[in-house]
Design a protein around this motif. Sequence first.
Motif, mmCIF file in Angstrom:
data_model
loop_
_atom_site.group_PDB
_atom_site.id
_atom_site.type_symbol
_atom_site.label_atom_id
_atom_site.label_comp_id
_atom_site.label_asym_id
_atom_site.label_seq_id
_atom_site.Cartn_x
_atom_site.Cartn_y
_atom_site.Cartn_z
ATOM 1 N N GLN A 31 -9.388 -4.069 1.739
ATOM 2 C CA GLN A 31 -9.085 -3.040 0.734
ATOM 3 C C GLN A 31 -10.236 -2.051 0.611
ATOM 4 O O GLN A 31 -10.013 -0.841 0.502
ATOM 5 N N GLU A 51 -0.690 11.096 -2.602
ATOM 6 C CA GLU A 51 -0.508 10.674 -1.213
ATOM 7 C C GLU A 51 -1.494 9.557 -0.857
ATOM 8 O O GLU A 51 -1.128 8.582 -0.204
ATOM 9 N N SER A 53 -2.935 7.407 -2.912
ATOM 10 C CA SER A 53 -2.599 6.155 -3.596
ATOM 11 C C SER A 53 -1.391 5.491 -2.948
ATOM 12 O O SER A 53 -1.351 4.268 -2.812
ATOM 13 N N MET A 54 -0.423 6.279 -2.501
ATOM 14 C CA MET A 54 0.738 5.701 -1.812
ATOM 15 C C MET A 54 0.315 5.073 -0.488
ATOM 16 O O MET A 54 0.779 3.995 -0.129
ATOM 17 N N TRP A 55 -0.588 5.742 0.246
ATOM 18 C CA TRP A 55 -1.063 5.211 1.516
ATOM 19 C C TRP A 55 -1.812 3.890 1.303
ATOM 20 O O TRP A 55 -1.584 2.922 2.026
ATOM 21 N N THR A 57 -1.539 1.781 -1.188
ATOM 22 C CA THR A 57 -0.581 0.753 -1.596
ATOM 23 C C THR A 57 0.177 0.225 -0.381
ATOM 24 O O THR A 57 0.347 -0.981 -0.215
ATOM 25 N N HIS A 58 0.593 1.137 0.498
ATOM 26 C CA HIS A 58 1.326 0.734 1.701
ATOM 27 C C HIS A 58 0.439 -0.077 2.649
ATOM 28 O O HIS A 58 0.855 -1.109 3.178
ATOM 29 N N GLU A 59 -0.787 0.388 2.875
ATOM 30 C CA GLU A 59 -1.692 -0.264 3.829
ATOM 31 C C GLU A 59 -2.188 -1.629 3.357
ATOM 32 O O GLU A 59 -2.351 -2.530 4.158
ATOM 33 N N THR A 60 -2.461 -1.755 2.058
ATOM 34 C CA THR A 60 -3.103 -2.969 1.564
ATOM 35 C C THR A 60 -2.145 -3.918 0.861
ATOM 36 O O THR A 60 -2.475 -5.082 0.666
ATOM 37 N N GLY A 61 -1.008 -3.404 0.424
ATOM 38 C CA GLY A 61 -0.084 -4.232 -0.334
ATOM 39 C C GLY A 61 -0.475 -4.371 -1.796
ATOM 40 O O GLY A 61 0.185 -5.055 -2.561
ATOM 41 N N SER A 63 -1.136 -2.366 -5.329
ATOM 42 C CA SER A 63 -0.792 -1.113 -5.999
ATOM 43 C C SER A 63 -2.021 -0.450 -6.608
ATOM 44 O O SER A 63 -2.881 -1.123 -7.181
#
Length: 76
Positions: A31, A51, A53-55, A57-61, A63
């Motif tokens: 992370q 963008e 924060s979404m990346w 969240t997607h990369e690390t799982g 939120s």
Amino acid sequence: MENMRRTSSTIPFGYKLNEDNPEFLNPIPEQLEALEKILPMIRDKTLSLREGSMWLTHETGRSISHMGLKKIAERK
């Protein structure tokens, strides 16, 4: 990367509660690396906070809100 003392009830992005001593937080290298990868793009406005924060969240799982990311970017 080393443990850091817990200063609030919120566990910061990139850390988890130390199971042996809840006064300390253990780093989560994946992370923190993802965060270090995205922060320069946030600073030079290549990516928006949303963008980024979404990346993350997607990369690390895990939120993270755009405002949470903003606080981190302002501190570092």
